[in-house]
Design a protein around this motif. Structure first.
Motif, PDB file in Angstrom:
ATOM      1  N   VAL A 198       0.689  -1.330  -0.164  1.00  0.00           N
ATOM      2  CA  VAL A 198       0.331   0.147   0.041  1.00  0.00           C
ATOM      3  C   VAL A 198       0.786   1.108   0.074  1.00  0.00           C
ATOM      4  O   VAL A 198       0.626   2.567  -0.749  1.00  0.00           O
ATOM      5  CB  VAL A 198      -0.901   0.816   1.208  1.00  0.00           C
ATOM      6  N   ILE A 199       2.040   0.912   0.715  1.00  0.00           N
ATOM      7  CA  ILE A 199       2.910   2.456   0.731  1.00  0.00           C
ATOM      8  C   ILE A 199       3.372   2.683  -0.514  1.00  0.00           C
ATOM      9  O   ILE A 199       3.862   3.914  -1.114  1.00  0.00           O
ATOM     10  CB  ILE A 199       4.449   2.363   1.709  1.00  0.00           C
ATOM     11  N   ILE A 200       4.215   1.976  -1.538  1.00  0.00           N
ATOM     12  CA  ILE A 200       4.303   1.369  -2.499  1.00  0.00           C
ATOM     13  C   ILE A 200       3.767   2.387  -3.322  1.00  0.00           C
ATOM     14  O   ILE A 200       4.062   3.196  -4.344  1.00  0.00           O
ATOM     15  CB  ILE A 200       5.238   0.379  -2.875  1.00  0.00           C
ATOM     16  N   VAL A 201       2.143   1.408  -3.301  1.00  0.00           N
ATOM     17  CA  VAL A 201       1.651   2.663  -4.680  1.00  0.00           C
ATOM     18  C   VAL A 201       0.702   4.095  -4.105  1.00  0.00           C
ATOM     19  O   VAL A 201       1.168   4.697  -4.925  1.00  0.00           O
ATOM     20  CB  VAL A 201      -0.215   1.368  -4.442  1.00  0.00           C
ATOM     21  N   PHE A 202       0.841   4.107  -2.812  1.00  0.00           N
ATOM     22  CA  PHE A 202       1.005   4.795  -2.417  1.00  0.00           C
ATOM     23  C   PHE A 202       2.344   6.257  -2.878  1.00  0.00           C
ATOM     24  O   PHE A 202       1.644   7.381  -3.088  1.00  0.00           O
ATOM     25  CB  PHE A 202       0.864   5.647  -0.520  1.00  0.00           C
ATOM     26  N   LEU A 203       2.999   5.773  -2.959  1.00  0.00           N
ATOM     27  CA  LEU A 203       4.716   7.077  -3.262  1.00  0.00           C
ATOM     28  C   LEU A 203       4.758   7.109  -4.613  1.00  0.00           C
ATOM     29  O   LEU A 203       4.296   7.660  -5.053  1.00  0.00           O
ATOM     30  CB  LEU A 203       5.655   5.733  -2.828  1.00  0.00           C
ATOM     31  N   VAL A 204       4.046   6.029  -5.167  1.00  0.00           N
ATOM     32  CA  VAL A 204       4.081   6.105  -7.167  1.00  0.00           C
ATOM     33  C   VAL A 204       2.901   6.793  -6.652  1.00  0.00           C
ATOM     34  O   VAL A 204       3.275   8.214  -8.481  1.00  0.00           O
ATOM     35  CB  VAL A 204       3.268   5.162  -7.162  1.00  0.00           C
TER      36      VAL A 204
END
Lengths: 255, 261
Positions: B131-137
């Motif tokens: 979720v954090i990586i999708v958020f960052l992207v």
């Protein structure tokens, strides 16, 4: 007649790279209530800057402006404004855009509905109420903007080259509308333009402004009969006023 | 209204016959070339094989689609919820504009996916790191477009609203927000395209479930057919997300030039 707008020793400097550059003034001017005054000058002379200072949207570097007995220190609310690009928003219809002025001022829409239809009638916008701005021609858009600027019955109308982007025929047409509205309601009007013909046709007074830094060099009272229709425009007096102003600009070397 | 809508759908079908024919032709050609050129099944399977074998593994695929979908949606929605207020704050605070804004612009140049292994090692194999990586992207395109959106009200409209004496809140609701929406949607759409990419790569790096994980495992097992099934599902998921965003855009700003037909 009391002065509606008094301009005393007003100037505006902008600083570019720390160096202050004088853009306008210093200038003095008195506009009487119900006057139609044009600020006529070449582009870049600071006439729009003066108009923004009068509206309280820009501060003066020196001097002061008094409007309706109050010194201008913040944006004025008792005015209506029009610009070269219209202030119509694309997500509202023509009627919605006129209502926007009332909504932002917390005015009751119902109380103004008669006034709105009269105003729209007078600038031949009847039947276009529910169209969006992009569905209208440039001239119709400016007519709608004129209604938007007038609907709250401002005492003062500040117009910044409202007809600047329109073709000659449309300009002629809207000038007539503008003149009729002014003759009926008698607001104080200050209009910026660089068309000599427009200035002579519409104004009771023309302020001729020099090239940068703009100075109000001459104020010419235009004593032509109202309304200034095509007959008046064909008259010798009209031509004489045009020639007089043209000579002034020739003297500056701008035409 | 309904009749009009049906008529519009029929017209849409008629208008889009070329693309439909193209799709059919593409898959037909794919199906036939496998035999024509005797391509081994583990290199490239037939679309029909993909379909048949995928339906045999359907429960797992549905489960994994749900997981990857959840990662994508959670990351995407969180990005919007945080990026829009922050974008607003940056637009209207000169301190933030001189501190956080340049910082964000430089981070935008970093491929956010490069952080993925770190988050996996910090937070483990679960849902949160994905979720954090999708958020960052998603976060950076949304916040940068929001700053652009809220900062570019025309001079005329700004002046007009000031002369009305309306409160900041009222000007905000009636003028600033609607003017900003088109540019905001540029960010939302760009982020929607990248959201599934973020989730998939995050799963490649460290995961025990999800479509990215599935594709990696099946490729390792030479089950190219099932890997393709995962890819198709990811495509459908991406299309669905983008479709929803486009639908909301059309509903909110039908007046915008990009929406006129």
């Amino acid at each position: 007649m009391p002065a509606a707008i008094t301009i005393q020793d007003v100037s505006k400097s902008f600083s570019t790279e720390g160096q202050p550059i004088l853009a306008f003034g210093p200038a003095d001017l008195e506009v009487e209530e119900g006057d139609f005054v044009t600020l006529l000058g070449p582009s870049g002379c600071g006439k729009s800057t003066l108009l923004l200072m009068i509206a309280g949207l820009l501060s003066c570097t020196t001097g002061k402006i008094v409007m309706n007995h109050e010194e201008v220190s913040e944006p004025r609310h008792d005015i209506g404004m029009m610009f070269q690009d219209s202030t119509l928003v694309p997500w509202r219809t023509v009627l919605g855009n006129i209502n926007l002025q009332l909504e932002l001022r917390n005015l009751n829409l119902d109380e103004y509905s008669v006034k709105i239809s009269e105003l729209m009638e007078s600038v031949s916008l009847k039947g276009y109420e529910h169209l969006r701005p992009h569905e209208l021609s440039g001239g119709m858009q400016q007519r709608a903007a004129l209604c938007q600027a007038l609907i709250h019955e401002p005492k003062t109308l500040l117009l910044d080259e409202p007809l600047g982007k329109l073709d000659a025929m449309t300009r002629e047409n809207i000038r007539k509308d503008l003149q009729n509205l002014w003759m009926n309601e008698k607001p104080t009007v200050l209009m910026v333009t660089h068309s000599i013909e427009e200035a002579v046709q519409l104004s009771s007074k023309v302020c001729v402004i020099t090239p940068r830094p703009g100075l109000i060099d001459k104020t010419i009272e235009v004593k032509l009969p109202w309304p200034r229709d095509l007959d008046v425009k064909r008259s010798q007096m009209f031509t004489d006023y045009m020639a007089e102003i043209q000579e002034v600009f020739q003297g500056y070397g701008v035409i | 209204m309904t009749f009009k809508r049906i008529k519009a759908s029929i017209r849409w079908l008629v208008d889009s016959w070329m693309v439909i024919v193209f799709f059919i032709a593409f898959f037909l050609l794919w199906e036939l070339s496998i035999d024509w050129f005797s391509i081994p099944r583990y290199i490239l399977p037939k679309p029909s094989t993909i379909l048949v074998n995928a339906s045999a593994d359907l429960p797992r695929l549905i489960d994994y689609t749900y997981i990857t979908g959840l990662e994508t949606i959670l990351g995407y929605v969180t990005a919007i919820v945080i990026a829009i207020p922050l974008g607003l704050a940056i637009t209207f605070s000169s301190i933030l504009r001189r501190t956080i804004y340049p910082f964000f612009v430089s981070i935008e140049m970093t491929p956010k996916i490069a952080f993925a292994p770190l988050f996996i090692s910090w937070l483990g194999f679960g849902l949160l790191p994905k979720v954090i990586i999708v958020f960052l992207v998603c976060f950076f395109p949304i916040v940068l477009n929001a700053i652009l959106a809220f900062g570019s009200l025309s001079d005329e409209l700004d002046r007009f609203s000031k002369t009305t004496g309306a409160s900041i809140l009222k000007i905000f609701i009636k003028i600033r927000i609607p003017s900003a929406l088109p540019q905001c949607f540029v960010g939302f759409k760009y982020a929607a395209i990248n959201a599934t990419v973020g989730a998939t790569i995050a799963e490649f790096i460290g995961s025990d479930q999800g479509l990215g994980f599935y594709i990696q495992i099946q490729t390792g097992n030479m089950r190219t057919d099932l890997a393709f099934a995962g890819i198709f599902l990811l495509t459908i998921m991406g299309l669905l997300l983008f479709g929803i965003v486009t639908f909301v855009e059309r509903a909110l700003i039908p007046w915008h030039i990009s929406q006129r037909r």
